[in-house]
Design a protein around this motif. Sequence first.
Motif, short mmCIF file in Angstrom:
data_model
loop_
_atom_site.label_atom_id
_atom_site.label_comp_id
_atom_site.label_asym_id
_atom_site.label_seq_id
_atom_site.Cartn_x
_atom_site.Cartn_y
_atom_site.Cartn_z
N ALA A 1 40.74 30.90 74.94
CA ALA A 1 39.08 31.84 75.02
C ALA A 1 39.82 32.43 73.78
O ALA A 1 38.27 32.62 73.24
CB ALA A 1 39.11 32.42 76.29
N ALA A 2 40.67 33.46 73.28
CA ALA A 2 40.36 33.80 71.79
C ALA A 2 40.56 32.57 70.99
O ALA A 2 39.65 33.46 69.94
CB ALA A 2 42.43 34.68 71.85
N LEU A 3 40.73 31.42 70.79
CA LEU A 3 40.36 30.57 69.61
C LEU A 3 39.44 30.68 70.16
O LEU A 3 38.40 29.80 68.69
CB LEU A 3 41.28 29.03 70.40
CG LEU A 3 43.40 29.79 69.51
CD1 LEU A 3 44.00 28.62 70.20
CD2 LEU A 3 43.31 29.70 68.10
N LEU A 4 38.62 30.17 71.47
CA LEU A 4 37.13 29.80 71.43
C LEU A 4 35.88 31.23 70.24
O LEU A 4 35.50 30.27 69.75
CB LEU A 4 36.76 29.68 72.54
CG LEU A 4 35.63 28.83 72.45
CD1 LEU A 4 35.20 27.77 72.12
CD2 LEU A 4 35.46 29.02 74.05
N GLY A 5 36.67 32.36 71.26
CA GLY A 5 36.02 32.53 70.75
C GLY A 5 36.30 33.78 68.88
O GLY A 5 35.22 33.23 68.19
N TYR A 6 37.43 33.75 68.15
CA TYR A 6 37.03 33.69 67.20
C TYR A 6 36.65 32.15 66.69
O TYR A 6 36.20 32.77 65.79
CB TYR A 6 38.48 33.54 66.74
CG TYR A 6 39.24 33.13 65.23
CD1 TYR A 6 39.16 35.06 64.54
CD2 TYR A 6 39.35 32.55 64.61
CE1 TYR A 6 39.82 34.55 63.05
CE2 TYR A 6 39.38 32.38 63.14
CZ TYR A 6 39.90 33.74 62.91
OH TYR A 6 40.16 33.73 60.94
N PHE A 7 36.40 31.00 67.10
CA PHE A 7 36.13 30.14 66.16
C PHE A 7 34.87 29.78 65.43
O PHE A 7 34.10 29.37 65.75
CB PHE A 7 36.85 28.63 66.26
CG PHE A 7 38.47 28.82 64.88
CD1 PHE A 7 38.18 28.08 64.13
CD2 PHE A 7 39.35 28.57 66.13
CE1 PHE A 7 39.51 28.41 63.21
CE2 PHE A 7 40.63 28.20 65.47
CZ PHE A 7 40.74 28.58 65.05
N PHE B 1 42.09 20.04 70.36
CA PHE B 1 44.07 20.37 70.16
C PHE B 1 44.28 21.60 70.94
O PHE B 1 43.43 22.30 71.88
CB PHE B 1 43.78 21.45 68.69
CG PHE B 1 42.66 20.13 67.50
CD1 PHE B 1 43.39 18.98 66.63
CD2 PHE B 1 41.54 20.21 67.00
CE1 PHE B 1 43.15 18.92 66.06
CE2 PHE B 1 41.06 19.84 66.42
CZ PHE B 1 41.77 18.07 65.17
N PRO B 2 45.39 21.62 71.17
CA PRO B 2 46.39 22.19 72.47
C PRO B 2 46.73 23.58 71.58
O PRO B 2 46.29 24.19 70.55
CB PRO B 2 47.48 21.95 72.04
CG PRO B 2 48.17 21.18 70.48
CD PRO B 2 46.52 20.75 70.48
N ALA B 3 46.23 24.47 72.68
CA ALA B 3 45.67 25.90 72.52
C ALA B 3 47.27 26.13 72.28
O ALA B 3 47.86 25.78 73.07
CB ALA B 3 45.20 26.26 73.42
N ASP B 4 47.22 27.41 71.30
CA ASP B 4 48.68 28.49 70.93
C ASP B 4 48.58 29.35 72.02
O ASP B 4 47.37 30.20 73.44
CB ASP B 4 48.77 29.15 70.06
CG ASP B 4 49.71 29.79 69.68
OD1 ASP B 4 50.75 29.59 70.73
OD2 ASP B 4 50.03 30.60 68.97
N PRO B 5 49.97 29.11 73.25
CA PRO B 5 50.28 29.82 74.39
C PRO B 5 50.22 30.83 73.82
O PRO B 5 49.90 32.06 75.32
CB PRO B 5 51.85 29.15 75.02
CG PRO B 5 52.22 28.52 74.37
CD PRO B 5 51.14 28.07 73.05
N LEU B 6 50.20 31.64 72.96
CA LEU B 6 51.03 32.98 72.84
C LEU B 6 49.05 33.28 72.95
O LEU B 6 49.33 34.94 73.25
CB LEU B 6 51.58 33.11 71.47
CG LEU B 6 52.81 33.13 72.17
CD1 LEU B 6 53.21 33.68 70.63
CD2 LEU B 6 53.66 34.18 73.17
N VAL B 7 47.95 32.78 72.05
CA VAL B 7 47.32 33.69 72.07
C VAL B 7 45.83 32.86 73.19
O VAL B 7 45.90 33.45 73.26
CB VAL B 7 45.99 32.45 70.48
CG1 VAL B 7 44.76 33.42 70.13
CG2 VAL B 7 47.57 32.98 69.21
N GLY B 8 46.00 31.50 73.25
CA GLY B 8 45.13 30.96 74.56
C GLY B 8 43.82 30.63 74.10
O GLY B 8 43.45 30.91 72.78
#
Length: 110
Positions: free
Chosen positions: A56-62, A47-54
Amino acid sequence: MTEPSGAPEPTTERATVQVRRAPKIPAFMVVGGLIGFLATLVATSLFPADPLVGFAALLGYFSIYGVTAGVLLGAIIGVVLDRRSQKSVRTVAAERQVVDAAPLEGELED
């Protein structure tokens, strides 16, 4: 080779023991955690990542959820395999030799 005259005689103890092959549960947990991380990496990259979050941050959170689920699943699989391995228990005779150490010169005896 001859033994010194003051050497203690070994005593032999016999017993019956149960032998089985048991899985190493921590290894299952580590592999489960790695598989959980890889599954999280694949799911996050689909899925496309939110540009405000990025990304790497999404991967770390999930990864918090993916790794935890993988470790839990690996532990459950390890426990199930451990229970199944109890069915293939073999009883064998074991023999153990015990040798009491001779006291050294100048050492106090009990």
